[in-house]
Design a protein around this motif. Structure first.
Motif, PDB file in Angstrom:
ATOM      1  N   TYR A 158      -3.141 -34.732  28.381  1.00  0.00           N
ATOM      2  CA  TYR A 158      -2.296 -33.674  28.046  1.00  0.00           C
ATOM      3  C   TYR A 158      -0.865 -34.110  27.725  1.00  0.00           C
ATOM      4  CZ  TYR A 158      -5.977 -30.580  29.387  1.00  0.00           C
ATOM      5  OH  TYR A 158      -7.227 -29.673  29.300  1.00  0.00           O
ATOM      6  N   TYR A 203       2.091 -24.918  23.344  1.00  0.00           N
ATOM      7  CA  TYR A 203       0.906 -25.677  23.563  1.00  0.00           C
ATOM      8  C   TYR A 203       1.048 -26.988  24.090  1.00  0.00           C
ATOM      9  CZ  TYR A 203      -0.020 -21.727  20.429  1.00  0.00           C
ATOM     10  OH  TYR A 203      -0.402 -20.380  20.016  1.00  0.00           O
ATOM     11  N   ARG A 204       0.004 -27.502  24.599  1.00  0.00           N
ATOM     12  CA  ARG A 204      -0.223 -28.892  24.895  1.00  0.00           C
ATOM     13  C   ARG A 204      -1.000 -29.789  23.910  1.00  0.00           C
ATOM     14  NH1 ARG A 204      -2.692 -28.281  30.705  1.00  0.00           N
ATOM     15  NH2 ARG A 204      -4.193 -26.735  29.499  1.00  0.00           N
ATOM     16  N   TYR A 205      -0.855 -30.930  23.866  1.00  0.00           N
ATOM     17  CA  TYR A 205      -1.540 -31.870  22.934  1.00  0.00           C
ATOM     18  C   TYR A 205      -2.200 -32.931  23.374  1.00  0.00           C
ATOM     19  CZ  TYR A 205       1.482 -29.101  19.752  1.00  0.00           C
ATOM     20  OH  TYR A 205       2.244 -28.157  19.164  1.00  0.00           O
ATOM     21  N   SER A 206      -3.233 -33.692  22.729  1.00  0.00           N
ATOM     22  CA  SER A 206      -3.688 -34.736  23.076  1.00  0.00           C
ATOM     23  C   SER A 206      -2.857 -35.870  23.005  1.00  0.00           C
ATOM     24  CB  SER A 206      -5.189 -34.834  22.632  1.00  0.00           C
ATOM     25  OG  SER A 206      -5.140 -35.351  21.092  1.00  0.00           O
ATOM     26  N   GLY A 210     -10.450 -29.112  20.817  1.00  0.00           N
ATOM     27  CA  GLY A 210      -9.346 -28.285  21.409  1.00  0.00           C
ATOM     28  C   GLY A 210      -9.298 -26.662  20.998  1.00  0.00           C
ATOM     29  N   ILE A 265      -7.395 -28.851  13.693  1.00  0.00           N
ATOM     30  CA  ILE A 265      -6.620 -29.605  13.579  1.00  0.00           C
ATOM     31  C   ILE A 265      -6.042 -29.986  12.351  1.00  0.00           C
ATOM     32  CG2 ILE A 265      -6.683 -32.348  13.048  1.00  0.00           C
ATOM     33  CD1 ILE A 265      -9.105 -32.243  15.664  1.00  0.00           C
ATOM     34  N   ASP A 272       0.001 -30.584   8.426  1.00  0.00           N
ATOM     35  CA  ASP A 272       0.552 -29.601   9.131  1.00  0.00           C
ATOM     36  C   ASP A 272       1.992 -29.180   8.457  1.00  0.00           C
ATOM     37  OD1 ASP A 272       1.352 -28.105  11.271  1.00  0.00           O
ATOM     38  OD2 ASP A 272       2.302 -29.901  12.474  1.00  0.00           O
ATOM     39  N   GLU A 298      -4.129 -34.861  16.395  1.00  0.00           N
ATOM     40  CA  GLU A 298      -4.263 -34.753  17.790  1.00  0.00           C
ATOM     41  C   GLU A 298      -4.911 -33.346  17.903  1.00  0.00           C
ATOM     42  OE1 GLU A 298       0.172 -35.409  19.068  1.00  0.00           O
ATOM     43  OE2 GLU A 298       0.160 -34.494  17.280  1.00  0.00           O
ATOM     44  N   TYR A 299      -5.463 -33.109  19.098  1.00  0.00           N
ATOM     45  CA  TYR A 299      -6.191 -32.001  19.507  1.00  0.00           C
ATOM     46  C   TYR A 299      -5.184 -31.032  19.989  1.00  0.00           C
ATOM     47  CZ  TYR A 299     -10.209 -35.162  19.851  1.00  0.00           C
ATOM     48  OH  TYR A 299     -11.176 -35.939  19.734  1.00  0.00           O
ATOM     49  N   ILE A 300      -5.200 -29.715  20.025  1.00  0.00           N
ATOM     50  CA  ILE A 300      -4.053 -28.667  20.674  1.00  0.00           C
ATOM     51  C   ILE A 300      -4.716 -27.884  21.395  1.00  0.00           C
ATOM     52  CG2 ILE A 300      -2.397 -26.978  19.838  1.00  0.00           C
ATOM     53  CD1 ILE A 300      -2.745 -27.937  16.897  1.00  0.00           C
ATOM     54  N   TYR A 301      -4.403 -27.650  22.572  1.00  0.00           N
ATOM     55  CA  TYR A 301      -4.662 -26.886  23.693  1.00  0.00           C
ATOM     56  C   TYR A 301      -3.870 -25.871  24.097  1.00  0.00           C
ATOM     57  CZ  TYR A 301      -7.475 -31.311  24.703  1.00  0.00           C
ATOM     58  OH  TYR A 301      -8.059 -32.614  24.381  1.00  0.00           O
TER      59      TYR A 301
END
Length: 277
Positions: free
Chosen positions: A101, A133-136, A182, A186, A228, A273-276
């Motif tokens: 994270y 948010y958090r990211y991978s 996520g 993406i 993005d 990146e995954y977005i959480y």
């Protein structure tokens, strides 16, 4: 989680390089920020006590941190820590409980040193993130070789050669898969190194009618597409590719093994990146 982590990484450096430990003050249970503040956007109309909900506005996440000097400090160490932490851009921040994270954060307000006068104490600061948010960590396909062995033939001109049969040429087609575990789509960063003059098509097989088309590319040209921020750049001087681009940007939905088809001879690399929540 943040509070239970002993050490952390910020802007490419580990807190253990400065003998800093992440600590929490007080007794009882830890208190963790899970999301940023939420504001409900409403529209009030006359003679109706119930407002219409237009949407939810999310504010960037922020949290307070305290870092203890495990081996004391001196003026030299304080200068090094200020040079490391006191940045003016969002830098990656992750904690030892789960380095998968990543927060993009920078300090706000002031950085405080709380100590006992004997070169022992801790640093207190507030971090604000660039989003709720958090990211991978950044993932990459690496450079994939999707080139065609043979150069495509020149356009057929019946006026120059009426008796010749046109050479049959099939454009290179390749598929790749990307997982998205996520919570949001993406929007990748794509780099393309063109082999031979021609066009490139990138078709998102997981989304209906989402095909990116780049036309009139030159042999050896390198194209960068940020899906993005929605911009396209080329390494060719004094060249702009927006007129040769159909303005379709890839968006990879949640799920496993999302397929992408690449049509055209090139090397390609996709970073994401995954977005959480």
């Amino acid at each position: 989680m943040i509070r239970e982590s002993l050490y952390f990484r910020f802007n490419g450096k580990d807190s253990r390089e400065f003998s800093l430990l992440n600590v929490s003050l007080g007794e009882g249970l830890y208190e963790e920020p899970l999301t940023g503040n939420r504001v409900i956007k409403k529209q009030q109309v006359p003679d109706n006590p119930i407002p219409y909900v237009i949407g939810v506005e999310r504010e960037p996440m922020s949290f307070q941190l305290r870092f203890y000097f495990n081996q004391g400090f001196d003026d030299k160490l304080i200068r090094e820590i200020l040079s490391w932490l006191d940045v003016e851009y969002y830098a990656p921040l992750s904690f030892s409980s789960n380095f998968d994270y990543v927060y993009y954060a920078m300090p706000v307000d002031d950085l405080r040193l709380i100590h006992n006068g004997l070169k022992e104490g801790y640093v207190e600061l507030t971090m604000e993130c660039n989003s709720p948010y958090r990211y991978s960590p950044v993932l990459s396909t690496g450079w994939l070789d999707f080139t065609h062995e043979n150069e495509p033939p020149p356009p057929y001109d019946p006026c120059k050669c009426r008796l010749c049969r046109r050479v049959e040429y099939v454009e290179a087609e390749h598929e790749l898969t990307i997982d998205n575990p996520g919570d949001f789509d993406i929007k990748p960063f794509i780099q393309i190194k063109k082999k031979w003059d021609g066009d490139i098509k990138i078709e998102n097989l997981s989304v209906f009618n989402q095909t990116m088309i780049l036309s009139n590319l030159k042999d050896g040209e390198v194209i960068s597409i940020d899906c993005d921020k929605e911009y396209v750049e080329t390494n060719l001087p004094n060249t702009y590719r927006h007129n040769d681009f159909n303005e379709v940007y890839l968006s990879i939905p949640y799920g496993r093994a999302k397929k992408i088809k690449v049509i055209g001879s090139c090397h390609i690399r996709i970073d994401y990146e995954y977005i959480y929540k």
